[in-house]
Scaffold this active site. Structure first.
Site, PDB file in Angstrom:
ATOM      1  N   ASP A  24     -23.108 -33.543  -8.311  1.00 43.79           N
ATOM      2  CA  ASP A  24     -24.271 -34.128  -7.635  1.00 43.79           C
ATOM      3  C   ASP A  24     -25.258 -33.133  -7.020  1.00 43.79           C
ATOM      4  O   ASP A  24     -25.762 -33.350  -5.908  1.00 43.79           O
ATOM      5  CB  ASP A  24     -23.807 -35.091  -6.542  1.00 43.79           C
ATOM      6  CG  ASP A  24     -23.008 -36.257  -7.081  1.00 43.79           C
ATOM      7  OD1 ASP A  24     -22.849 -36.356  -8.307  1.00 43.79           O
ATOM      8  OD2 ASP A  24     -22.530 -37.082  -6.270  1.00 43.79           O
ATOM      9  N   LYS A 129     -22.642 -41.244 -12.538  1.00 44.19           N
ATOM     10  CA  LYS A 129     -21.552 -41.981 -11.896  1.00 44.19           C
ATOM     11  C   LYS A 129     -22.113 -42.947 -10.848  1.00 44.19           C
ATOM     12  O   LYS A 129     -22.906 -42.553  -9.993  1.00 44.19           O
ATOM     13  CB  LYS A 129     -20.550 -41.016 -11.261  1.00 44.19           C
ATOM     14  CG  LYS A 129     -21.109 -40.097 -10.190  1.00 44.19           C
ATOM     15  CD  LYS A 129     -20.037 -39.137  -9.701  1.00 44.19           C
ATOM     16  CE  LYS A 129     -20.511 -38.274  -8.551  1.00 44.19           C
ATOM     17  NZ  LYS A 129     -20.789 -39.012  -7.312  1.00 44.19           N
ATOM     18  N   CYS A 162     -18.282 -36.896  -2.212  1.00 41.63           N
ATOM     19  CA  CYS A 162     -18.129 -36.945  -3.667  1.00 41.63           C
ATOM     20  C   CYS A 162     -17.229 -35.844  -4.221  1.00 41.63           C
ATOM     21  O   CYS A 162     -16.512 -36.065  -5.206  1.00 41.63           O
ATOM     22  CB  CYS A 162     -19.501 -36.914  -4.332  1.00 41.63           C
ATOM     23  SG  CYS A 162     -20.486 -38.390  -3.960  1.00 41.63           S
ATOM     24  N   GLN A 202      -0.175 -29.075   3.037  1.00 43.50           N
ATOM     25  CA  GLN A 202       1.134 -29.478   2.515  1.00 43.50           C
ATOM     26  C   GLN A 202       1.417 -28.879   1.132  1.00 43.50           C
ATOM     27  O   GLN A 202       1.871 -29.561   0.217  1.00 43.50           O
ATOM     28  CB  GLN A 202       1.245 -31.002   2.471  1.00 43.50           C
ATOM     29  CG  GLN A 202       1.046 -31.674   3.828  1.00 43.50           C
ATOM     30  CD  GLN A 202       1.126 -33.180   3.739  1.00 43.50           C
ATOM     31  OE1 GLN A 202       2.196 -33.733   3.519  1.00 43.50           O
ATOM     32  NE2 GLN A 202      -0.017 -33.840   3.906  1.00 43.50           N
TER      33      GLN A 202
END
Length: 227
Positions: A24, A129, A162, A202
């Site tokens: 974008d 999109k 996005c 993580q």
């Protein structure tokens, strides 16, 4: 294989099975006088990454990677834009309304075009999109599968919306994703920083992150070993 020093640990990929996805980088989001600034946002953090994204594009093209550009955009009749999305943000200036650069987030309008300095070249994919994620209601997954792509380098705007959404969608589909941290930006710098931490927490729950310089170093080392 190219090995990149990254967080949370080194990332490895081969150019033939890797695509660069640039999210974008549209005039309406990045240029002064566009939709982003009309909503009261400071577009300077987004404009600041344009040279980095340009350098990233050059690297990907020279390495022979597939390049994908996305645009958040809707059909002129807005049939692909749900009411819930149209009502978000500034109610006086919404999707489909006439803004400073034409109808906002509508295909074919001046503001919906990718910045000229980052424009796609022949052979690169352009994905329009209708949602925040690059995979929602598009054929991106099919296009990548057809080309046997397994790894994605990700850049663009905005980091927390996005870019993050697209990375999470890609992760759910089995792609190994590396976000180029200085080739992404947000109107809110704290959101950018926190999102990068979330994506790589993580043990890399969604993917990896690295600055462009580390990617360039890894590609240069690989090229030197494989002239």
């Amino acid at each position: 294989m190219i090995r990149i020093d990254a967080t949370p640990y080194p990332y490895q990929f081969h150019p033939r099975s890797t695509a660069l996805v640039v999210i974008d980088m549209q005039r309406d989001f990045i240029e002064e006088g566009g939709f982003g600034s009309a909503l009261g946002n400071d577009v300077r953090p987004l404009a600041a990454i344009v040279p980095t994204v340009a350098a990233l594009l050059q690297l990907a093209r020279e390495a022979g990677m597939l390049v994908v550009h996305t645009r958040e955009s809707h059909l002129p009749d807005l049939s692909d834009c749900p009411r819930s999305k149209r009502l978000r943000g500034n109610p006086t200036l919404g999707i489909g309304d006439v803004g400073p650069m034409g109808r906002i987030l509508v295909q074919g309008e001046p503001g919906n075009q990718i910045l000229p300095q980052l424009a796609p070249v022949e052979g690169e994919l352009v994905i329009d999109k209708p949602g925040k994620g690059a995979f929602y209601a598009t054929d991106l997954h099919a296009q990548l599968q057809e080309r046997r792509i397994t790894h994605l380098l990700v850049a663009g705007v905005t980091t927390e919306v996005c870019v993050q959404t697209s990375m999470r969608e890609a992760n759910d589909r089995g792609y190994e994703c590396l976000v180029i941290e200085d080739a992404c930006a947000s109107y809110f710098p704290d959101f950018h920083r926190i999102t990068l931490e979330m994506l790589t927490a993580q043990g890399g729950i969604v993917g990896w992150r690295t600055p462009l310089a580390q990617l360039q170093a890894g590609v240069a080392a690989y090229t030197g070993e494989n002239p």
